[in-house]
Design a protein around this motif. Sequence first.
Motif, PDB file in Angstrom:
ATOM      1  N   TYR A   7       0.732   5.532  -1.931  1.00 41.38           N
ATOM      2  CA  TYR A   7       1.082   6.871  -1.427  1.00 41.38           C
ATOM      3  C   TYR A   7       2.277   7.436  -2.185  1.00 41.38           C
ATOM      4  CZ  TYR A   7      -2.215   5.939   2.283  1.00 41.38           C
ATOM      5  OH  TYR A   7      -3.372   5.659   2.971  1.00 41.38           O
ATOM      6  N   ARG A   8       3.202   6.554  -2.517  1.00 46.15           N
ATOM      7  CA  ARG A   8       4.394   7.002  -3.257  1.00 46.15           C
ATOM      8  C   ARG A   8       3.983   7.542  -4.628  1.00 46.15           C
ATOM      9  NH1 ARG A   8       9.504   5.194  -1.643  1.00 46.15           N
ATOM     10  NH2 ARG A   8       9.427   4.249   0.430  1.00 46.15           N
ATOM     11  N   ALA A  63       5.711  10.880  -0.242  1.00 41.69           N
ATOM     12  CA  ALA A  63       4.669   9.926   0.146  1.00 41.69           C
ATOM     13  C   ALA A  63       4.283  10.142   1.602  1.00 41.69           C
ATOM     14  CB  ALA A  63       5.178   8.505  -0.052  1.00 41.69           C
ATOM     15  N   SER A  64       5.305  10.310   2.444  1.00 40.60           N
ATOM     16  CA  SER A  64       5.037  10.509   3.866  1.00 40.60           C
ATOM     17  C   SER A  64       4.212  11.781   4.072  1.00 40.60           C
ATOM     18  CB  SER A  64       6.370  10.586   4.608  1.00 40.60           C
ATOM     19  OG  SER A  64       6.165  10.832   5.959  1.00 40.60           O
ATOM     20  N   ARG A  78      10.604  10.702   9.035  1.00 37.05           N
ATOM     21  CA  ARG A  78       9.422  10.025   8.489  1.00 37.05           C
ATOM     22  C   ARG A  78       8.667   9.277   9.582  1.00 37.05           C
ATOM     23  NH1 ARG A  78       8.528   6.271   4.010  1.00 37.05           N
ATOM     24  NH2 ARG A  78      10.595   5.359   4.203  1.00 37.05           N
ATOM     25  N   ARG A  85      -5.866   9.863   2.210  1.00 40.23           N
ATOM     26  CA  ARG A  85      -6.110   8.543   2.786  1.00 40.23           C
ATOM     27  C   ARG A  85      -7.487   8.037   2.374  1.00 40.23           C
ATOM     28  NH1 ARG A  85      -1.775   7.618   5.699  1.00 40.23           N
ATOM     29  NH2 ARG A  85      -2.510   5.505   5.983  1.00 40.23           N
ATOM     30  N   ARG A 135       0.942  11.777  13.057  1.00 39.52           N
ATOM     31  CA  ARG A 135      -0.107  12.478  12.300  1.00 39.52           C
ATOM     32  C   ARG A 135      -1.462  12.169  12.938  1.00 39.52           C
ATOM     33  NH1 ARG A 135       1.008   8.390   7.482  1.00 39.52           N
ATOM     34  NH2 ARG A 135      -0.236   6.671   8.270  1.00 39.52           N
ATOM     35  N   SER A 171       0.605  11.377   2.802  1.00 39.81           N
ATOM     36  CA  SER A 171      -0.140  10.386   3.572  1.00 39.81           C
ATOM     37  C   SER A 171      -0.709  10.971   4.868  1.00 39.81           C
ATOM     38  CB  SER A 171       0.736   9.174   3.878  1.00 39.81           C
ATOM     39  OG  SER A 171       1.706   9.504   4.842  1.00 39.81           O
ATOM     40  N   ASP A 214       4.853   9.827  10.384  1.00 37.91           N
ATOM     41  CA  ASP A 214       3.908   8.726  10.209  1.00 37.91           C
ATOM     42  C   ASP A 214       3.218   8.329  11.517  1.00 37.91           C
ATOM     43  OD1 ASP A 214       4.729   8.746   7.599  1.00 37.91           O
ATOM     44  OD2 ASP A 214       5.991   6.947   7.739  1.00 37.91           O
ATOM     45  N   GLY A 250       1.603  -1.922   5.268  1.00 36.78           N
ATOM     46  CA  GLY A 250       1.408  -0.477   5.298  1.00 36.78           C
ATOM     47  C   GLY A 250       1.614   0.070   6.697  1.00 36.78           C
ATOM     48  N   ARG A 251       0.792   1.054   7.048  1.00 34.74           N
ATOM     49  CA  ARG A 251       0.909   1.676   8.374  1.00 34.74           C
ATOM     50  C   ARG A 251      -0.382   1.529   9.176  1.00 34.74           C
ATOM     51  NH1 ARG A 251       4.841   2.149   5.722  1.00 34.74           N
ATOM     52  NH2 ARG A 251       6.561   3.630   5.885  1.00 34.74           N
ATOM     53  N   ASP A 252      -1.508   1.478   8.449  1.00 36.70           N
ATOM     54  CA  ASP A 252      -2.817   1.497   9.115  1.00 36.70           C
ATOM     55  C   ASP A 252      -3.677   0.335   8.653  1.00 36.70           C
ATOM     56  OD1 ASP A 252      -3.056   2.262   6.511  1.00 36.70           O
ATOM     57  OD2 ASP A 252      -4.643   3.735   6.865  1.00 36.70           O
ATOM     58  N   ILE A 253      -3.059  -0.743   8.184  1.00 35.72           N
ATOM     59  CA  ILE A 253      -3.866  -1.845   7.628  1.00 35.72           C
ATOM     60  C   ILE A 253      -4.669  -2.515   8.753  1.00 35.72           C
ATOM     61  CG2 ILE A 253      -3.841  -3.920   6.176  1.00 35.72           C
ATOM     62  CD1 ILE A 253      -2.739  -1.295   4.875  1.00 35.72           C
ATOM     63  N   THR A 265       0.824  -1.215   0.000  1.00 33.14           N
ATOM     64  CA  THR A 265       0.000   0.000   0.000  1.00 33.14           C
ATOM     65  C   THR A 265       0.858   1.265   0.000  1.00 33.14           C
ATOM     66  OG1 THR A 265      -0.178   0.045   2.409  1.00 33.14           O
ATOM     67  CG2 THR A 265      -1.906  -1.140   1.213  1.00 33.14           C
ATOM     68  N   GLY A 266       2.098   1.163   0.493  1.00 29.93           N
ATOM     69  CA  GLY A 266       2.994   2.322   0.479  1.00 29.93           C
ATOM     70  C   GLY A 266       3.181   2.832  -0.951  1.00 29.93           C
TER      71      GLY A 266
HETATM   72  O1   DC Z   1       5.957   1.584   3.139  1.00 28.43           O
HETATM   73  P1   DC Z   1       6.535   2.761   2.326  1.00 28.43           P
HETATM   74  O2   DC Z   1       7.864   3.242   2.818  1.00 28.43           O
HETATM   75  O3   DC Z   1       6.542   2.433   0.855  1.00 28.43           O
HETATM   76  O4   DC Z   1       5.479   3.969   2.528  1.00 28.43           O
HETATM   77  C1   DC Z   1       5.671   5.255   1.993  1.00 28.43           C
HETATM   78  C2   DC Z   1       4.948   6.268   2.856  1.00 28.43           C
HETATM   79  O5   DC Z   1       3.540   6.083   2.729  1.00 28.43           O
HETATM   80  C3   DC Z   1       5.251   6.167   4.336  1.00 28.43           C
HETATM   81  O6   DC Z   1       6.058   7.247   4.762  1.00 28.43           O
HETATM   82  C4   DC Z   1       3.950   6.240   5.042  1.00 28.43           C
HETATM   83  C5   DC Z   1       2.915   6.183   3.989  1.00 28.43           C
HETATM   84  N1   DC Z   1       2.007   5.058   4.150  1.00 28.43           N
HETATM   85  C6   DC Z   1       0.891   5.249   4.920  1.00 28.43           C
HETATM   86  O7   DC Z   1       0.726   6.305   5.493  1.00 28.43           O
HETATM   87  N2   DC Z   1      -0.016   4.250   5.045  1.00 28.43           N
HETATM   88  C7   DC Z   1       0.173   3.084   4.431  1.00 28.43           C
HETATM   89  N3   DC Z   1      -0.752   2.117   4.558  1.00 28.43           N
HETATM   90  C8   DC Z   1       1.322   2.850   3.668  1.00 28.43           C
HETATM   91  C9   DC Z   1       2.241   3.861   3.553  1.00 28.43           C
END
Ligand code: DC
Length: 441
Positions: free
Chosen positions: A36-37, A96-97, A177, A106, A184, A100, A181, A126-129, A32-33
Amino acid sequence: MIRIAIDGPGGAGKSSVAKAVSRKLGIIYVDTGALYRNIGLFMLDKGIDPKDASRVIPALEELSIELKFENGKQVILLNGRDRGDDIRTPEASMAASAVSAIPEVRNFLLDVQRNTAKKNSVVMDGRDIGTVILPNAEVKIFLTASAQTRAYRRYKELVARGEDVTLKQVYDDMVERDKNDSTRSVAPCVQAGDAVLLDNSKLTEEQTVDRILKIVKKKTKDTTPLYSFLKVIVAPIYRLLFNVHVQGKENIPSTGGVLLCPNHIAAVDVISVGVVSPRQITCIAKKELFAIPVLGGLIKALGAVKIDRGGADVGAIKTAIKAIEGGKTVVIFPQGHRCPGFNIASTPVRHGAGLIAYQAHCAIIPVCINVKNGKYGLFRRTDVIFGEPVMYNFTDGGRDEYEAATREVFDRIVEMGTKFKSLPDYDPALDKRMNKKRKKK
Ligand code: DC
């Protein structure tokens, strides 16, 4: 279906670990990153500061994003274009950060992520899966490592890709970052309450993958103590008494929900399947079965679901769908009632099996049961054959489609059964007599 959510900060090795886990389990990996990228890079290309929400939000209107899988590999098309490795530069990471942290971004990406996990078994990182995107994921892992370890891993990755960076730069970027992340206000990168924390600072990638596979196995283990007891003590005796032979056990996937559809000779079929199935089964049995002494108590204790033979029992179908979505192996007899011979083209089948497969997006495994002369007897040979899983491509999901699917599963059972020379023919008169007898009861 199984959904595995792997969250955690950058550099914890989520993507390579998630990829390896998905390969081992034969399911797709969703990065999922990368979504955002792509958005971050789009903003940079347009000369928009990715931190400037007042410019990023209107620019989203110009964006269409498509997430697809080619030979199991994820491809993202942003306005029809695949940006490949351009999204992996340090600038794209920072962008991306920044994007996001904008709630509208989002939201923009919510459906594409959820829809993918609705249709497929996934390992999604990801971060919030685990907290936002898939709060009901069967397995949640929060993968992390010390900031130094993560920075060093990322540094090696970037250098290998030919980027001109220093370790200090990468470390500073990473700390910044991480802060963005995790602090936020929307969907920060935090561990879900029900996620397993895995710190892999001292683990190799292989060891991390092994740990995760063990967690998946434990979480999706669908064996109750009673079942284990029966399997060890009762099953061998039953197999001996009814001379049960099995084929095709390898066709049952080791994890994830699946539907087994056997032909139905007698009430004990469910035991014949249960004693040879490599996974605990949840059976959908008509309510009359629950009234049979011993057998009724047993299937109840084993978590069987009651169904009203008269018609579509919505409650039972829903329970079955839920069980499959929860990763269980559900058994339903497509014929709906017992019918000793099955070498037939005309056995009536019900649409429940197709409906369940359609709703739960699962594969159906046809199961052929054969006993000599269509009658169970002590030491009379019983054969159970698990066929290859079939995944249907339903289009509108109408009744005709479900019935056709169930019918086809049944045809496969019949085909598997043709190898038995002693196979009794379907006898409509016998079926009628049995139905009458049942109605009287
Ligand atoms: O996992 P990554 O490094 O490819 O993610 C890039 C940026 O995207 C990371 O700084 C945070 C954001 N991100 C997010 O907020 N939520 C996600 N599910 C995946 C990534």
